[in-house]
Each structure stands twice: as structure tokens, then as C-alpha cells.
Motif scaffolding. Structure first.
Motif, PDB file in Angstrom:
ATOM      1  N   ASN A  29      79.745 -10.656  -2.069  1.00  0.00           N
ATOM      2  CA  ASN A  29      80.105 -11.256  -3.534  1.00  0.00           C
ATOM      3  C   ASN A  29      80.306 -10.231  -4.529  1.00  0.00           C
ATOM      4  O   ASN A  29      79.450  -9.500  -4.967  1.00  0.00           O
ATOM      5  N   GLY A  30      81.420 -10.228  -5.176  1.00  0.00           N
ATOM      6  CA  GLY A  30      81.891  -9.037  -6.143  1.00  0.00           C
ATOM      7  C   GLY A  30      82.314  -7.679  -5.598  1.00  0.00           C
ATOM      8  O   GLY A  30      82.778  -6.881  -6.187  1.00  0.00           O
ATOM      9  N   GLY A  31      82.496  -7.720  -4.354  1.00  0.00           N
ATOM     10  CA  GLY A  31      82.867  -6.328  -3.646  1.00  0.00           C
ATOM     11  C   GLY A  31      84.365  -6.238  -3.755  1.00  0.00           C
ATOM     12  O   GLY A  31      84.820  -5.144  -3.322  1.00  0.00           O
ATOM     13  N   ASP A  32      85.087  -7.252  -4.180  1.00  0.00           N
ATOM     14  CA  ASP A  32      86.528  -7.108  -4.298  1.00  0.00           C
ATOM     15  C   ASP A  32      87.039  -6.136  -5.472  1.00  0.00           C
ATOM     16  O   ASP A  32      87.871  -5.363  -5.341  1.00  0.00           O
TER      17      ASP A  32
ATOM     18  N   PRO B 182      69.187 -10.940   1.142  1.00  0.00           N
ATOM     19  CA  PRO B 182      70.315 -10.931   1.260  1.00  0.00           C
ATOM     20  C   PRO B 182      70.870 -12.078   2.094  1.00  0.00           C
ATOM     21  O   PRO B 182      70.126 -12.409   3.062  1.00  0.00           O
ATOM     22  N   THR B 183      72.174 -12.752   1.792  1.00  0.00           N
ATOM     23  CA  THR B 183      72.811 -13.428   2.730  1.00  0.00           C
ATOM     24  C   THR B 183      73.990 -12.680   3.235  1.00  0.00           C
ATOM     25  O   THR B 183      74.374 -11.700   2.801  1.00  0.00           O
ATOM     26  N   PRO B 184      74.615 -13.418   4.307  1.00  0.00           N
ATOM     27  CA  PRO B 184      76.102 -12.742   4.622  1.00  0.00           C
ATOM     28  C   PRO B 184      77.003 -12.565   3.500  1.00  0.00           C
ATOM     29  O   PRO B 184      77.945 -11.916   3.688  1.00  0.00           O
ATOM     30  N   ALA B 185      76.917 -13.507   2.474  1.00  0.00           N
ATOM     31  CA  ALA B 185      77.864 -13.295   1.555  1.00  0.00           C
ATOM     32  C   ALA B 185      77.364 -12.642  -0.056  1.00  0.00           C
ATOM     33  O   ALA B 185      78.045 -12.320  -0.809  1.00  0.00           O
ATOM     34  N   VAL B 186      75.957 -12.500   0.043  1.00  0.00           N
ATOM     35  CA  VAL B 186      75.386 -12.219  -1.263  1.00  0.00           C
ATOM     36  C   VAL B 186      74.423 -11.008  -0.996  1.00  0.00           C
ATOM     37  O   VAL B 186      73.710 -11.206  -0.161  1.00  0.00           O
ATOM     38  N   TRP B 187      74.429  -9.806  -1.607  1.00  0.00           N
ATOM     39  CA  TRP B 187      73.609  -8.736  -1.501  1.00  0.00           C
ATOM     40  C   TRP B 187      72.069  -9.352  -1.835  1.00  0.00           C
ATOM     41  O   TRP B 187      71.994 -10.123  -2.850  1.00  0.00           O
ATOM     42  N   GLY B 188      71.244  -8.677  -1.454  1.00  0.00           N
ATOM     43  CA  GLY B 188      69.817  -8.991  -1.933  1.00  0.00           C
ATOM     44  C   GLY B 188      69.189  -8.030  -2.954  1.00  0.00           C
ATOM     45  O   GLY B 188      70.022  -7.181  -3.397  1.00  0.00           O
TER      46      GLY B 188
ATOM     47  N   GLY C  12      92.612  -3.559  -8.170  1.00  0.00           N
ATOM     48  CA  GLY C  12      92.766  -4.346  -9.513  1.00  0.00           C
ATOM     49  C   GLY C  12      92.267  -3.231 -10.446  1.00  0.00           C
ATOM     50  O   GLY C  12      91.259  -1.979 -10.128  1.00  0.00           O
ATOM     51  N   SER C  13      92.143  -3.296 -11.794  1.00  0.00           N
ATOM     52  CA  SER C  13      91.605  -2.464 -12.580  1.00  0.00           C
ATOM     53  C   SER C  13      90.004  -3.060 -12.967  1.00  0.00           C
ATOM     54  O   SER C  13      89.842  -4.142 -12.830  1.00  0.00           O
ATOM     55  N   ALA C  14      89.324  -1.754 -13.119  1.00  0.00           N
ATOM     56  CA  ALA C  14      87.725  -1.981 -13.182  1.00  0.00           C
ATOM     57  C   ALA C  14      87.250  -2.373 -14.577  1.00  0.00           C
ATOM     58  O   ALA C  14      87.606  -1.651 -15.271  1.00  0.00           O
ATOM     59  N   LYS C  15      86.972  -3.124 -14.861  1.00  0.00           N
ATOM     60  CA  LYS C  15      86.281  -3.571 -16.385  1.00  0.00           C
ATOM     61  C   LYS C  15      84.771  -3.626 -16.125  1.00  0.00           C
ATOM     62  O   LYS C  15      84.318  -4.421 -15.534  1.00  0.00           O
ATOM     63  N   LEU C  16      84.062  -2.782 -16.871  1.00  0.00           N
ATOM     64  CA  LEU C  16      82.571  -2.708 -16.854  1.00  0.00           C
ATOM     65  C   LEU C  16      82.282  -3.107 -18.380  1.00  0.00           C
ATOM     66  O   LEU C  16      82.995  -2.939 -19.237  1.00  0.00           O
TER      67      LEU C  16
END
Length: 160
Positions: A135-138, A44-50, A11-15
Motif C-alpha cells: 500500500n502506497g508503493g506506487d 505486516p500483511t501481504p498488502a500493507v507494511w508493518g 508520477g510526481s512525488a508530493k511530500l
């Protein structure tokens, strides 16, 4: 310029505007400082960076520098991305680490000494793929495609 980062855009990146990103960094560092280090870092957790604090030495000034960075654990190693709010120039902390790869990091469990290297080849592809799962890596590939150069994947290994 094409890089491995933009091969699977999602998808398109929106910053947000640059001023917003810089303000968020200042607020995060202030929160850490005002709370005496009780707030601002996380494991960090398996789904979220620390979140960790990286201590480097300025490559030109020789003065101590600190940055708060996202990371995940890969065995004993800590892995982060050398990005500057997805801006094109490399972050100062990364330039400092390239000049002097030994640094210290503050983690929720304490401080440790690390040595940095850039992941390359299969190691880089594997670690980049892990970041995509967090999370957010998509949007990772789409954001990386905004840069004119490949986003370095930085591995911080325990110093022996």
C-alpha cells in the motif's frame, strides 16, 4: 544523479512539509509510549507494511536509540528502507547500524535480536519490487528520485 530507484517513476512525488513528517514521528512515538506499547506496532500483511521498533546504539554517543520503522517480512528476515522521511540525509538509525550491525527489534509478537546488512544487486531489486506492491508503493520510485543517493534496502536477519 540516476539510481535504480528512479527507473520506473510512477508520477510526481508530493511530500508533506518536513515539519509535518517530524511531528508525525513524535506523535507516533508518544502514542506507543503512552499506551505502554499496546498501540504503534503492527504486523505486516501481504498488502500493507508493518511497524516495528528498532533499538540501536548511538555510533558516537554510545547511548541507546529507538526508531519506529515500516517493514515487511521476507522469510525470517525483516526488510526496511533507510530513508529519513524521504529527506536526503541518511537516518541516524541507519548510520548507527552501519557502525554496529547487531540490534534489537520490538515486534507485535515480542523482541528479537537481529543483524543488519544492505541488500545489493538482485536481492535489492527483488526486495524493492516487493515494497512497490505494498500500500502506497506506487509512488516509491518517484519519492526515491527526490534523493541524491540510492535508498538503502536494509535486511535485518535473526542473530544466531
Amino acid at each position: 544523479m540516476s539510481s535504480p530507484d528512479d527507473t520506473a517513476s510512477h508520477g510526481s512525488a508530493k511530500l508533506p512539509p518536513r515539519w509535518f513528517i517530524r511531528t508525525a514521528w513524535v506523535v507516533h512515538r508518544g502514542l506507543y509510549r503512552v499506551s505502554g506499547g499496546r498501540l504503534g506496532l503492527r504486523e505486516p500483511t501481504p498488502a500493507v507494511w508493518g511497524m516495528m521498533r528498532l533499538h540501536t546504539v548511538g555510533r558516537r554517543s554510545g547511548t541507546p536509540r529507538v526508531a519506529i520503522l515500516a517493514y515487511f517480512e521476507d522469510g525470517d528476515d525483516l526488510v526496511t528502507l533507510a530513508m529519513n522521511g524521504w529527506g536526503d540525509p541518511p537516518p541516524a538509525w541507519w548510520l548507527n547500524l552501519q557502525a554496529m550491525p547487531t540490534a534489537e527489534v520490538d515486534l507485535p509478537g515480542g523482541r528479537r535480536t537481529v543483524v543488519a546488512h544492505t541488500a545489493a544487486g538482485a536481492e535489492r531489486e527483488r526486495l524493492w519490487a516487493v515494497y512497490r506492491t505494498l500500500n502506497g508503493g506506487d509512488d516509491l520510485d518517484a519519492h526515491a528520485a527526490l534523493r541524491s543517493r540510492e535508498t538503502p534496502v536494509v535486511v535485518l536477519s535473526p542473530a544466531n
